[in-house]
Design an enzyme around this catalytic site. Sequence first.
Site, PDB file in Angstrom:
ATOM      1  N   ASN A  11       1.330 -51.327 -23.091  1.00  0.00           N
ATOM      2  CA  ASN A  11       2.286 -50.706 -24.006  1.00  0.00           C
ATOM      3  C   ASN A  11       3.397 -50.096 -23.148  1.00  0.00           C
ATOM      4  O   ASN A  11       3.217 -49.039 -22.558  1.00  0.00           O
ATOM      5  CB  ASN A  11       1.576 -49.614 -24.833  1.00  0.00           C
ATOM      6  CG  ASN A  11       2.554 -48.829 -25.688  1.00  0.00           C
ATOM      7  OD1 ASN A  11       3.692 -49.246 -25.897  1.00  0.00           O
ATOM      8  ND2 ASN A  11       2.110 -47.675 -26.173  1.00  0.00           N
ATOM      9  N   TRP A  12       4.526 -50.796 -23.106  1.00  0.00           N
ATOM     10  CA  TRP A  12       5.608 -50.331 -22.223  1.00  0.00           C
ATOM     11  C   TRP A  12       6.423 -49.188 -22.828  1.00  0.00           C
ATOM     12  O   TRP A  12       7.314 -48.651 -22.180  1.00  0.00           O
ATOM     13  CB  TRP A  12       6.546 -51.508 -21.883  1.00  0.00           C
ATOM     14  CG  TRP A  12       5.965 -52.451 -20.876  1.00  0.00           C
ATOM     15  CD1 TRP A  12       4.803 -52.310 -20.193  1.00  0.00           C
ATOM     16  CD2 TRP A  12       6.544 -53.683 -20.416  1.00  0.00           C
ATOM     17  NE1 TRP A  12       4.606 -53.366 -19.344  1.00  0.00           N
ATOM     18  CE2 TRP A  12       5.663 -54.228 -19.466  1.00  0.00           C
ATOM     19  CE3 TRP A  12       7.707 -54.384 -20.740  1.00  0.00           C
ATOM     20  CZ2 TRP A  12       5.920 -55.432 -18.812  1.00  0.00           C
ATOM     21  CZ3 TRP A  12       7.961 -55.581 -20.091  1.00  0.00           C
ATOM     22  CH2 TRP A  12       7.070 -56.094 -19.132  1.00  0.00           C
ATOM     23  N   GLU A 101       2.040 -41.607 -30.738  1.00  0.00           N
ATOM     24  CA  GLU A 101       3.454 -41.197 -30.660  1.00  0.00           C
ATOM     25  C   GLU A 101       4.182 -41.522 -31.967  1.00  0.00           C
ATOM     26  O   GLU A 101       5.096 -40.801 -32.378  1.00  0.00           O
ATOM     27  CB  GLU A 101       4.133 -41.863 -29.443  1.00  0.00           C
ATOM     28  CG  GLU A 101       3.661 -41.214 -28.141  1.00  0.00           C
ATOM     29  CD  GLU A 101       3.686 -42.120 -26.927  1.00  0.00           C
ATOM     30  OE1 GLU A 101       4.334 -43.172 -26.950  1.00  0.00           O
ATOM     31  OE2 GLU A 101       3.014 -41.755 -25.928  1.00  0.00           O
ATOM     32  N   GLU A 171      -7.627 -43.787 -28.584  1.00  0.00           N
ATOM     33  CA  GLU A 171      -6.719 -43.144 -27.638  1.00  0.00           C
ATOM     34  C   GLU A 171      -6.701 -41.642 -27.886  1.00  0.00           C
ATOM     35  O   GLU A 171      -5.928 -41.151 -28.735  1.00  0.00           O
ATOM     36  CB  GLU A 171      -5.301 -43.704 -27.813  1.00  0.00           C
ATOM     37  CG  GLU A 171      -5.198 -45.187 -27.560  1.00  0.00           C
ATOM     38  CD  GLU A 171      -3.818 -45.562 -27.018  1.00  0.00           C
ATOM     39  OE1 GLU A 171      -3.763 -46.176 -25.948  1.00  0.00           O
ATOM     40  OE2 GLU A 171      -2.813 -45.211 -27.653  1.00  0.00           O
ATOM     41  N   GLY A 177      -0.819 -40.352 -21.213  1.00  0.00           N
ATOM     42  CA  GLY A 177       0.296 -39.974 -20.341  1.00  0.00           C
ATOM     43  C   GLY A 177       0.089 -38.658 -19.615  1.00  0.00           C
ATOM     44  O   GLY A 177       1.024 -38.112 -19.037  1.00  0.00           O
ATOM     45  N   GLY A 238      -0.547 -47.566 -20.948  1.00  0.00           N
ATOM     46  CA  GLY A 238       0.862 -47.192 -20.956  1.00  0.00           C
ATOM     47  C   GLY A 238       1.409 -47.172 -19.534  1.00  0.00           C
ATOM     48  O   GLY A 238       1.778 -48.207 -18.972  1.00  0.00           O
ATOM     49  N   GLY A 239       1.441 -46.000 -18.933  1.00  0.00           N
ATOM     50  CA  GLY A 239       2.082 -45.792 -17.627  1.00  0.00           C
ATOM     51  C   GLY A 239       1.700 -46.816 -16.565  1.00  0.00           C
ATOM     52  O   GLY A 239       2.571 -47.362 -15.874  1.00  0.00           O
TER      53      GLY A 239
END
Length: 255
Positions: A11-12, A101, A171, A177, A238-239
């Site tokens: 997930n960018w 988010e 999640e 993050g 993600g990161g």
Amino acid sequence: MTQKKPLIAANWKMNHVVDEALKFLTEMKCSLVTQEENATIVICPSYTALYAMGVALQDDNTINLGAQNCHFEDSGAFTGEVSTDFLKEVGCDYVIIGHSERRHIFGETDEMINKKLHKVFEKGMIPIFCVGETEQEREEGKTFTVIENQLKQGLKGLLKDQIAAMAIAYEPVWAIGTGKTASPEQAQEVHNFIRKEIAKNFGTSYAADSHILYGGSVKPSNIKDLMVMEDIDGALIGGASLKSKDFLEIISNCN
Ligand code: PEP
């Protein structure tokens, strides 16, 4: 450990312009030859990179394209929104739905998320449906109640076969993050709860087939310990998915 082929999804978020996205793909393709059987790989770039990525992946059956969100209507007066037809047209096979988010920053409700899940299936794509508790909810002992409710509302009206085909990403919001990963045992406890909830509502074999992913500060160094847990079938990252080297390392360490 799970017997299913793991699903590893990137997930960018709001990162990587088109040039960077294509460079990442080139680096991945050069190194993936020996890893393609290891996992089902999904990359979810920004909307603006989807078309170029779709073209670059046209003859590639190793990397799947996904979107980070969609609207639940087919078309209409929804300024700034992106429909599932648009996503399908550029080559998406997966769509992340209900990311925390989206829930917390953009106010997505369980009802909207449920409509989106239905729409993604209607258009022949696979949703990666996110659930997870906040730090406060965990501290107040509400983790299972929160997850149970998100599953109940989100999955309302879906068919058993759809449940088996989809991915559910646990999640914990406090781990996204933040560098704070849930321990493998903490993650397994919730994954097992999710599997049992699905089994209760849709049947054991459907629950066994669906992929339950863990997401929250997954890195090359912790993926192995997470993946050995019985009910962890993959990861949403993600990161650590932003650098091809790290993402490749996660893929090669995932089983
Ligand atoms: C995510 O946003 O889905 C996620 C898991 O992010 P990170 O890996 O950076 O915690």
